[in-house]
Design a protein around this motif. Structure first.
Motif, PDB file in Angstrom:
ATOM      1  N   THR A 116      11.531  -3.173  -4.077  1.00 16.81           N
ATOM      2  CA  THR A 116      10.364  -2.288  -4.112  1.00 16.81           C
ATOM      3  C   THR A 116       9.088  -3.093  -4.305  1.00 16.81           C
ATOM      4  O   THR A 116       8.080  -2.834  -3.650  1.00 16.81           O
ATOM      5  CB  THR A 116      10.516  -1.242  -5.235  1.00 16.81           C
ATOM      6  N   TYR A 117       9.128  -4.081  -5.194  1.00 19.25           N
ATOM      7  CA  TYR A 117       7.962  -4.935  -5.392  1.00 19.25           C
ATOM      8  C   TYR A 117       7.617  -5.706  -4.124  1.00 19.25           C
ATOM      9  O   TYR A 117       6.441  -5.859  -3.774  1.00 19.25           O
ATOM     10  CB  TYR A 117       8.181  -5.911  -6.549  1.00 19.25           C
ATOM     11  N   ILE A 118       8.618  -6.184  -3.415  1.00 19.17           N
ATOM     12  CA  ILE A 118       8.370  -6.898  -2.157  1.00 19.17           C
ATOM     13  C   ILE A 118       7.743  -5.961  -1.131  1.00 19.17           C
ATOM     14  O   ILE A 118       6.832  -6.353  -0.392  1.00 19.17           O
ATOM     15  CB  ILE A 118       9.667  -7.538  -1.631  1.00 19.17           C
ATOM     16  N   VAL A 145       2.882  -4.050   1.818  1.00 17.66           N
ATOM     17  CA  VAL A 145       1.878  -3.024   2.117  1.00 17.66           C
ATOM     18  C   VAL A 145       0.486  -3.511   1.745  1.00 17.66           C
ATOM     19  O   VAL A 145      -0.467  -3.334   2.505  1.00 17.66           O
ATOM     20  CB  VAL A 145       2.216  -1.712   1.382  1.00 17.66           C
ATOM     21  N   LEU A 146       0.349  -4.143   0.603  1.00 17.52           N
ATOM     22  CA  LEU A 146      -0.959  -4.653   0.192  1.00 17.52           C
ATOM     23  C   LEU A 146      -1.468  -5.744   1.127  1.00 17.52           C
ATOM     24  O   LEU A 146      -2.665  -5.828   1.399  1.00 17.52           O
ATOM     25  CB  LEU A 146      -0.899  -5.167  -1.247  1.00 17.52           C
ATOM     26  N   LEU A 147      -0.554  -6.578   1.618  1.00 19.40           N
ATOM     27  CA  LEU A 147      -0.968  -7.648   2.526  1.00 19.40           C
ATOM     28  C   LEU A 147      -1.419  -7.122   3.885  1.00 19.40           C
ATOM     29  O   LEU A 147      -2.178  -7.799   4.578  1.00 19.40           O
ATOM     30  CB  LEU A 147       0.169  -8.652   2.708  1.00 19.40           C
ATOM     31  N   PRO A 200       4.552 -17.856   3.520  1.00 16.97           N
ATOM     32  CA  PRO A 200       5.681 -17.019   3.139  1.00 16.97           C
ATOM     33  C   PRO A 200       5.649 -15.629   3.776  1.00 16.97           C
ATOM     34  O   PRO A 200       6.540 -14.823   3.538  1.00 16.97           O
ATOM     35  CB  PRO A 200       5.541 -16.905   1.622  1.00 16.97           C
ATOM     36  N   PHE A 201       4.624 -15.377   4.579  1.00 15.21           N
ATOM     37  CA  PHE A 201       4.464 -14.036   5.156  1.00 15.21           C
ATOM     38  C   PHE A 201       5.572 -13.697   6.145  1.00 15.21           C
ATOM     39  O   PHE A 201       5.991 -12.541   6.233  1.00 15.21           O
ATOM     40  CB  PHE A 201       3.092 -13.916   5.828  1.00 15.21           C
ATOM     41  N   SER A 240       4.954   5.293   6.700  1.00 17.41           N
ATOM     42  CA  SER A 240       6.389   5.120   6.476  1.00 17.41           C
ATOM     43  C   SER A 240       6.716   4.348   5.192  1.00 17.41           C
ATOM     44  O   SER A 240       7.736   4.649   4.559  1.00 17.41           O
ATOM     45  CB  SER A 240       7.043   4.465   7.683  1.00 17.41           C
ATOM     46  N   PRO A 241       5.902   3.373   4.746  1.00 19.25           N
ATOM     47  CA  PRO A 241       6.234   2.699   3.485  1.00 19.25           C
ATOM     48  C   PRO A 241       6.228   3.632   2.278  1.00 19.25           C
ATOM     49  O   PRO A 241       6.957   3.404   1.320  1.00 19.25           O
ATOM     50  CB  PRO A 241       5.155   1.625   3.349  1.00 19.25           C
ATOM     51  N   ILE A 242       5.438   4.689   2.336  1.00 20.86           N
ATOM     52  CA  ILE A 242       5.415   5.630   1.216  1.00 20.86           C
ATOM     53  C   ILE A 242       6.783   6.277   1.056  1.00 20.86           C
ATOM     54  O   ILE A 242       7.343   6.337  -0.043  1.00 20.86           O
ATOM     55  CB  ILE A 242       4.319   6.694   1.427  1.00 20.86           C
ATOM     56  N   LEU A 243       7.331   6.758   2.159  1.00 16.25           N
ATOM     57  CA  LEU A 243       8.656   7.381   2.111  1.00 16.25           C
ATOM     58  C   LEU A 243       9.732   6.345   1.776  1.00 16.25           C
ATOM     59  O   LEU A 243      10.667   6.641   1.030  1.00 16.25           O
ATOM     60  CB  LEU A 243       8.970   8.062   3.436  1.00 16.25           C
ATOM     61  N   ALA A 244       9.587   5.139   2.301  1.00 11.71           N
ATOM     62  CA  ALA A 244      10.568   4.086   2.034  1.00 11.71           C
ATOM     63  C   ALA A 244      10.605   3.734   0.548  1.00 11.71           C
ATOM     64  O   ALA A 244      11.684   3.612  -0.045  1.00 11.71           O
ATOM     65  CB  ALA A 244      10.237   2.848   2.866  1.00 11.71           C
ATOM     66  N   ILE A 245       9.448   3.594  -0.068  1.00 14.25           N
ATOM     67  CA  ILE A 245       9.382   3.267  -1.493  1.00 14.25           C
ATOM     68  C   ILE A 245       9.875   4.450  -2.324  1.00 14.25           C
ATOM     69  O   ILE A 245      10.603   4.275  -3.305  1.00 14.25           O
ATOM     70  CB  ILE A 245       7.952   2.845  -1.882  1.00 14.25           C
ATOM     71  N   LEU A 246       9.511   5.664  -1.921  1.00 11.47           N
ATOM     72  CA  LEU A 246       9.968   6.850  -2.640  1.00 11.47           C
ATOM     73  C   LEU A 246      11.492   6.949  -2.627  1.00 11.47           C
ATOM     74  O   LEU A 246      12.120   7.226  -3.653  1.00 11.47           O
ATOM     75  CB  LEU A 246       9.340   8.105  -2.039  1.00 11.47           C
TER      76      LEU A 246
END
Length: 90
Positions: free
Chosen positions: A16-18, A23-25, A37-38, A65-71
């Motif tokens: 989840t942190y990754i 997402v931030l990057l 490392p990207f 999609s990352p919102i649903l993935a993290i959720l």
């Protein structure tokens, strides 16, 4: 059983942190996703995110999609994390 569930919850937390870092990057358009490392972050997260991108199209150019993935990861971590307590009395 405790070791297995603890390991899975730890893996889900790290993943989840990754995903959050990924997402931030994406907010920085000048990042070269083919350099380290990207590239490693992209290779780790893209298969999971592509599952959600296949049925959630970008809305107005924004990929949600990352919102649903993290959720989903958070729900899975909570469910798995609750398992050791359920078996503690048996």
């Amino acid at each position: 059983m405790y070791l297995l569930t603890n390991t899975l919850v730890t893996f889900i937390t790290i993943y989840t942190y990754i995903l959050i870092i990924r997402v931030l990057l994406t907010w920085f358009p000048n990042i070269d996703w083919y350099s380290q490392p990207f590239a490693a972050i992209s290779q780790i997260t893209d298969p999971y995110l592509n599952l959600f991108r296949s049925f959630i199209p970008p809305l107005g150019g924004i990929d949600i999609s990352p919102i649903l993935a993290i959720l989903l990861l958070q729900v899975a971590g909570s469910l798995i994390g609750g398992l050791p307590g359920a078996f503690a009395y048996y």
